[in-house]
Write a protein that holds these residues in place. Structure first.
Motif, short mmCIF file in Angstrom:
data_model
loop_
_atom_site.label_atom_id
_atom_site.label_comp_id
_atom_site.label_asym_id
_atom_site.label_seq_id
_atom_site.Cartn_x
_atom_site.Cartn_y
_atom_site.Cartn_z
N SER A 278 -8.53 -5.36 2.94
CA SER A 278 -9.05 -4.08 2.47
C SER A 278 -9.15 -3.07 3.61
CB SER A 278 -10.43 -4.28 1.84
OG SER A 278 -10.34 -5.13 0.72
N THR B 99 0.83 -1.20 0.00
CA THR B 99 0.00 0.00 0.00
C THR B 99 0.86 1.25 0.00
OG1 THR B 99 -1.73 -1.16 1.22
CG2 THR B 99 -1.83 1.24 1.21
N ASP C 86 -12.26 -3.85 -4.80
CA ASP C 86 -11.77 -5.21 -5.04
C ASP C 86 -12.50 -6.29 -4.23
OD1 ASP C 86 -10.07 -4.21 -6.92
OD2 ASP C 86 -8.28 -4.28 -5.66
N ILE D 177 -8.38 7.59 -5.17
CA ILE D 177 -8.10 6.40 -5.96
C ILE D 177 -7.77 5.22 -5.05
CG2 ILE D 177 -6.45 5.36 -7.57
CD1 ILE D 177 -6.21 8.11 -8.92
N SER E 88 -10.06 1.86 -4.78
CA SER E 88 -9.54 0.53 -5.12
C SER E 88 -9.69 -0.44 -3.96
CB SER E 88 -8.06 0.63 -5.53
OG SER E 88 -7.91 1.43 -6.67
#
Length: 235
Positions: free
Chosen positions: A82, A31, A70, A62, A66
Motif C-alpha cells: 500500500s 498501479t 484495502d 480514488i 483504495s
C-alpha cells in the motif's frame, strides 16, 4: 511479554501479506495501469459526476483511497504494498502536474477543456451532443440559476469541473427563446395556429412563424416547435 510477541511476529506477512518481495515490481506496474485506466474511464463517462474536482484530481483521490482502505481490513494486502501504491500515485501526480504546467495540449488531454453549450440564446449543438447531458438535467441546472428561457443567456459554458457557468444578457437585450420550465416542451407543434415567435425544441433556434405548416428549423432541420418565451430573468 511485548518483546516475546515481537520476536514471534511474522514480519514478512505483516509487511507483504502472502506475497513475495518480487511482487513489488508488479505492484508498480499494476498501479500505473489502473491509474491510466481510471483516467480513460472517467474521460469516456464525462464530467457530470465529478463536480468541483477535475478528473485528474478525482483519479488521485480514488487511487489513494483504495490504497489506504484495502490493508485496513484485508489480511492478504501488505502494508508495504500500500505504501508503494501511495508513492507511485504521488510520483505520477507530481509528474503529470509538472507537464500540465508546461503544456496546454497535455492539460487538455488529461483534464479536458471548458465547452460552450449555449451561444446567443441557442444550443451549440456540435458541443452539446459531445457531453453526456440530458436536456431535463441541464434545464434543471439553468432553472436553479434563475433562467426560465434560453433567450436570457448570452453564453453558457460547462467548466472542466462539470459546473455550468452562465453569462446573461442585460434585460434590454433579452431575446425570445426556448422555454425551459417543467413540461414546457411537451406540447410541440408542427402546424402553427397563431402567428408569432416560435423556438425549435431541439436546438433552441427562434423564428417568426405565420399560420400553417411550421416547416423545418434552418439550423438543425428538425420540425417541432413551441411558442417562444419573452420572459426576462427575475433576480
Amino acid at each position: 511479554m511485548l518483546s516475546v510477541f515481537l520476536l514471534q511476529l511474522d514480519w514478512k506477512e505483516l509487511l507483504m501479506g502472502h506475497e513475495e518481495w518480487s511482487f513489488i515490481l508488479e505492484i508498480i506496474l499494476r498501479t500505473m495501469i489502473m491509474f491510466l485506466t481510471i483516467i480513460i474511464g472517467l474521460r469516456v463517462l464525462g464530467k457530470r459526476g465529478v463536480k468541483q474536482l477535475s478528473l485528474f484530481e478525482l483519479v488521485v483521490i480514488i487511487g489513494l483511497g483504495s490504497a489506504a482502505g484495502d490493508p485496513m481490513f484485508n489480511k492478504d494486502v501488505g502494508i508495504v504494498s500500500s505504501i508503494i501504491v501511495f508513492v507511485v500515485i504521488i510520483l505520477l501526480y507530481s509528474i503529470v502536474t509538472y507537464f500540465i504546467g508546461k503544456s496546454k495540449k497535455f492539460e487538455k488531454l488529461v483534464e479536458g477543456k471548458s465547452i460552450c453549450l449555449i451561444r446567443d440564446g441557442e444550443f451549440a449543438i456540435e458541443n452539446f451532443q459531445k457531453e453526456n447531458l440530458g436536456s431535463d438535467e441541464f434545464f434543471a441546472e439553468l432553472r436553479l440559476k434563475g433562467v426560465s428561457q434560453l433567450g436570457q443567456i448570452e453564453t453558457a459554458i460547462e467548466e472542466i469541473s462539470g459546473e455550468i457557468s452562465v453569462f446573461f444578457y442585460e434585460d434590454s437585450l433579452v431575446k425570445p427563446g426556448l422555454p425551459i420550465m417543467p413540461d414546457s416542451l411537451e406540447h410541440s407543434l408542427k402546424n402553427i395556429t397563431k402567428e408569432g415567435h416560435y423556438a425549435c425544441t431541439f436546438c433552441g433556434h427562434t423564428a417568426r412563424k405565420s399560420e400553417g405548416n411550421a416547416g423545418n428549423c434552418s439550423k438543425c432541420r428538425k420540425n417541432e416547435w413551441v411558442e417562444a418565451s419573452f420572459r426576462k430573468r427575475v433576480t
